[in-house]
Design a protein around this motif. Structure first.
Motif, PDB file in Angstrom:
ATOM      1  N   ASP A   8      19.336  46.013  55.022  1.00  0.00           N
ATOM      2  CA  ASP A   8      20.356  46.794  55.704  1.00  0.00           C
ATOM      3  C   ASP A   8      19.823  47.110  57.100  1.00  0.00           C
ATOM      4  N   ALA A   9      20.701  47.494  58.017  1.00  0.00           N
ATOM      5  CA  ALA A   9      20.262  47.782  59.388  1.00  0.00           C
ATOM      6  C   ALA A   9      20.164  49.275  59.670  1.00  0.00           C
ATOM      7  N   ASP A  10      21.310  49.958  59.671  1.00  0.00           N
ATOM      8  CA  ASP A  10      21.345  51.373  60.064  1.00  0.00           C
ATOM      9  C   ASP A  10      20.565  52.244  59.088  1.00  0.00           C
ATOM     10  N   LEU A  28       8.169  43.381  58.923  1.00  0.00           N
ATOM     11  CA  LEU A  28       8.932  42.158  59.171  1.00  0.00           C
ATOM     12  C   LEU A  28       8.021  41.032  59.649  1.00  0.00           C
ATOM     13  N   ASP A  29       7.065  41.365  60.482  1.00  0.00           N
ATOM     14  CA  ASP A  29       6.121  40.356  60.971  1.00  0.00           C
ATOM     15  C   ASP A  29       5.342  39.756  59.812  1.00  0.00           C
ATOM     16  N   TYR A  73       8.803  34.662  53.640  1.00  0.00           N
ATOM     17  CA  TYR A  73      10.169  34.667  53.109  1.00  0.00           C
ATOM     18  C   TYR A  73      11.171  34.488  54.244  1.00  0.00           C
ATOM     19  N   PRO A  74      12.279  33.801  53.993  1.00  0.00           N
ATOM     20  CA  PRO A  74      13.389  33.848  54.951  1.00  0.00           C
ATOM     21  C   PRO A  74      14.059  35.219  54.859  1.00  0.00           C
ATOM     22  N   LEU A  75      14.368  35.797  56.004  1.00  0.00           N
ATOM     23  CA  LEU A  75      14.929  37.148  56.053  1.00  0.00           C
ATOM     24  C   LEU A  75      16.304  37.125  56.699  1.00  0.00           C
ATOM     25  N   MET A  76      17.170  38.027  56.249  1.00  0.00           N
ATOM     26  CA  MET A  76      18.466  38.203  56.889  1.00  0.00           C
ATOM     27  C   MET A  76      18.798  39.688  56.956  1.00  0.00           C
ATOM     28  N   GLY A  89      15.006  44.226  69.326  1.00  0.00           N
ATOM     29  CA  GLY A  89      13.795  43.421  69.460  1.00  0.00           C
ATOM     30  C   GLY A  89      13.325  42.816  68.152  1.00  0.00           C
ATOM     31  N   LEU A  90      14.153  42.912  67.098  1.00  0.00           N
ATOM     32  CA  LEU A  90      13.757  42.427  65.767  1.00  0.00           C
ATOM     33  C   LEU A  90      14.371  41.078  65.417  1.00  0.00           C
ATOM     34  N   SER A  91      15.238  40.552  66.256  1.00  0.00           N
ATOM     35  CA  SER A  91      15.998  39.357  65.888  1.00  0.00           C
ATOM     36  C   SER A  91      15.108  38.155  65.593  1.00  0.00           C
ATOM     37  N   GLU A  92      13.930  38.086  66.203  1.00  0.00           N
ATOM     38  CA  GLU A  92      13.049  36.924  65.996  1.00  0.00           C
ATOM     39  C   GLU A  92      12.563  36.798  64.562  1.00  0.00           C
ATOM     40  N   TYR A  93      12.641  37.882  63.789  1.00  0.00           N
ATOM     41  CA  TYR A  93      12.130  37.849  62.414  1.00  0.00           C
ATOM     42  C   TYR A  93      13.180  37.382  61.405  1.00  0.00           C
TER      43      TYR A  93
END
Length: 232
Positions: free
Chosen positions: A8-10, A108-109, A115-118, A136-140
């Motif tokens: 989840d994000a928020d 996340l790093d 694992y693939p993350l979404m 700044g987290l989109s790269e993960y």
């Protein structure tokens, strides 16, 4: 073996509720000027709930609900200047800095190498896409899924599209109602990490399939995953 981990994000990856709380406090002060201090927060909450079917979740719906509530409570007496104030308050929410929660980036790093993350999040598409990039987290992450509602149908549709088996899917989030329970219902796995001070409904009854794991912080997630892998 997990095929995918979703977050989840928020209030799982970044702060969200605090921004809304600050805006609600400003709205409360404004309404108290018109209502001689008799305003109650439930007025805005009731309007928001009523409007979810029209606006969905997110800042824009929240802003429109503030304006609607103000017009109703003041019987249209609210000044144009104060309407403009509410519009600007909404814009400030949209432009608020994205504050990533502690330990998130390190976790996340570490996990993205194994694992693939979404991300699966509710809200306005443009707003959430913008926050995602500004975080700044989109790269993960392999992908971002912005949905209008989180329910078993929504999760099943996402898993089918990405060809992920439910039993090999793990959802991590701070809401039992939207991040945990629907995933368990479709046979997935879930980790619940409550946001500080969050009020959640009671756990599901014994007839509901599956169980979730509760962790105190996202920083505990890699260790739990490693222990789980070793045990398997």
């Amino acid at each position: 073996m997990l095929e995918y981990i979703a977050f989840d994000a928020d209030d799982t990856l970044w702060h969200s509720e605090a921004h809304f709380g600050e805006a609600q406090a400003q709205f409360r002060l404004l309404m108290q000027q018109y209502l001689n201090g008799s305003y109650e927060d439930r007025y805005l909450q009731e309007t928001e709930q009523r409007n979810i079917q029209h606006y969905g979740y997110g800042v824009k719906g929240f802003g429109l609900s503030m304006i609607e509530t103000a017009l109703e409570l003041t019987q249209g007496r609210i000044s144009p200047e104060h309407i403009r104030f509410l519009v600007n308050l909404t814009k400030e929410l949209l432009a608020a800095p994205v504050r990533v929660l502690p330990e998130v980036e390190a976790v996340l790093d570490e996990l993205s190498g194994d694992y693939p993350l979404m991300v699966i999040t509710k809200g306005d598409l443009l707003d959430q896409e913008t926050r995602f990039l500004r975080s700044g987290l989109s790269e993960y992450f392999r992908c971002l899924e912005v949905v209008s509602e989180k329910n078993p149908f929504t999760y099943s549709r996402i898993l089918r599209r990405h060809r992920i088996r439910p039993e090999r899917f793990l959802m991590v989030g701070n809401s039992l109602r939207s991040d945990i329970w629907p995933v368990l219902e479709i046979g997935g796995q879930a980790v619940y990490i409550p946001a500080p001070g969050a009020q959640e409904p009671l756990p599901m009854d014994d007839s509901t399939p599956g169980q979730y794991v509760r962790l105190g912080s996202i920083g505990q997630l890699p260790e739990w995953l490693e222990a789980r892998l070793l045990a398997a």
